[in-house]
Design an enzyme around this catalytic site. Structure first.
Site, PDB file in Angstrom:
ATOM      1  CB  ILE A 183      -0.963   0.027   1.204  1.00 47.33           C
ATOM      2  CG1 ILE A 183      -0.195   0.070   2.537  1.00 47.33           C
ATOM      3  CG2 ILE A 183      -1.927  -1.154   1.153  1.00 47.33           C
ATOM      4  CD1 ILE A 183      -1.079   0.324   3.751  1.00 47.33           C
TER       5      ILE A 183
ATOM      6  CE1 TYR B 130       1.335   0.958  14.714  1.00 45.60           C
ATOM      7  CE2 TYR B 130       1.183   1.007  17.105  1.00 45.60           C
ATOM      8  CZ  TYR B 130       0.700   0.590  15.881  1.00 45.60           C
ATOM      9  OH  TYR B 130      -0.424  -0.195  15.815  1.00 45.60           O
TER      10      TYR B 130
ATOM     11  N   GLY C 275      10.040   5.419  23.169  1.00 44.10           N
ATOM     12  CA  GLY C 275       8.679   5.291  22.677  1.00 44.10           C
ATOM     13  C   GLY C 275       7.847   4.224  23.368  1.00 44.10           C
TER      14      GLY C 275
END
Length: 307
Positions: A51, A138, A268
């Site tokens: 994609i 993310y 993170g």
């Protein structure tokens, strides 16, 4: 009956979703990366499609889909910190490409798998109204995806967004030791007597079983979920220490054989997250599978694929 496209349809959640939808007599098409496919996907109309680049959607030219379940993503917060460009290409550009294809294929709705990573550290139970202050690339990429999908409302494409907490269960990639806390610890317990842990043992997560997650996501087909966001979690907090204890308890090898090593934290990483899934519960959904039962099921699966 709806004609459904699932991006990331050969992945962990995508495969489980596709199998369930097939039993409900929907027409299913799945798209994913080439290395994701195996013989278990032969029963679906399948296409190899990355994609990241919109030109890759040319393979679907002329096809129409009523609903797109958008699950394709780079899902590791660790990898997102190490390879932020990959994260942006897959999760941001990729989601924009899905939105544009939704217009091209006359889709009526996008059902999006977002993440608890969009919230960052929130004390207590997290509601859908909690502030989104992500700690990882993310998490930021998933917030961006939500905004793109909501923006396409103006083009008549409805949506439902599910913010998934820590999904686990049979079918998870047991070879990927950079994504999925439960799967990482379990894989190490099966292939060695040493389990490496990043961060504090007091960190906690809300683990929700794959079958329960699929039952939640399918609710996205219902019009009453249009323009809504739902947390998908068990509403139970499990610390890293508790998870490790459970994994060692169900393991065939004696507990005393294992050595657990803390190798330090990474950027993170959220300290804790626990879902308030009240909105989803109001629709009649509930997390039926306990962590003990779910982890036992996962252990039996993991042994088959790893040994």
């Amino acid at each position: 009956m709806y004609n459904i496209l699932i991006s990331g349809g050969a992945g962990f959640i995508g495969t489980a979703l596709a199998k369930k939808l097939l039993t409900l007599n929907y027409k299913i098409t799945i798209i994913d990366l080439e290395n994701k496919f195996s013989s278990i996907h032969n029963e679906f109309d399948s296409y190899i499609l990355d994609i990241i680049d919109y030109k890759n959607f040319e393979i679907l030219k002329g096809k129409n889909y009523d609903i797109i379940f958008h699950l394709a993503a780079q899902t590791s917060s660790v990898i997102s910190q190490e390879e932020p460009t990959l994260d942006v290409d897959t999760n941001v550009k990729g989601t924009l490409n899905i939105c544009n294809f939704a217009r091209e294929c006359n889709a009526k709705k996008i059902v999006f798998a977002s993440s608890m990573a969009t919230y960052g550290n929130v004390e207590g139970k997290i509601t859908e109204q909690s502030k989104q202050i992500p700690l990882s690339n993310y998490g930021v990429s998933k917030v961006s995806g939500e905004y793109y999908i909501n923006m396409y409302n103006q083009f008549g494409i409805k949506n439902t967004i599910f913010r998934l907490f820590n999904v686990y269960g049979p079918g998870q990639d047991m070879s990927n030791l950079r994504q999925g806390m439960a799967s990482i610890f379990m894989a190490q317990s099966i292939t060695s007597n040493e389990i490496k842990v990043t961060g504090s043992f007091d960190r906690y997560r809300d683990f929700v079983y794959i079958d329960d997650v699929v039952e939640a996501i399918i609710l996205g087909i219902d019009e009453k979920t249009d323009s809504s966001i739902y947390n998908v979690g068990s509403e139970k907090a499990t610390t890293v220490a508790e998870l490790l204890d459970l994994i060692l308890e169900i393991n065939d090898k004696p507990k005393g054989d294992f050595k657990v090593i803390n190798i330090g934290s990474h950027d993170g990483d959220q300290f804790g997250s626990i879902s308030d899934s009240s909105k989803l519960l109001e629709l009649g959904w509930k997390a039926d599978v306990s962590l003990l039962v779910g982890m036992k099921n996962m252990y039996m699966y993991a042994k088959k694929v790893l040994l």
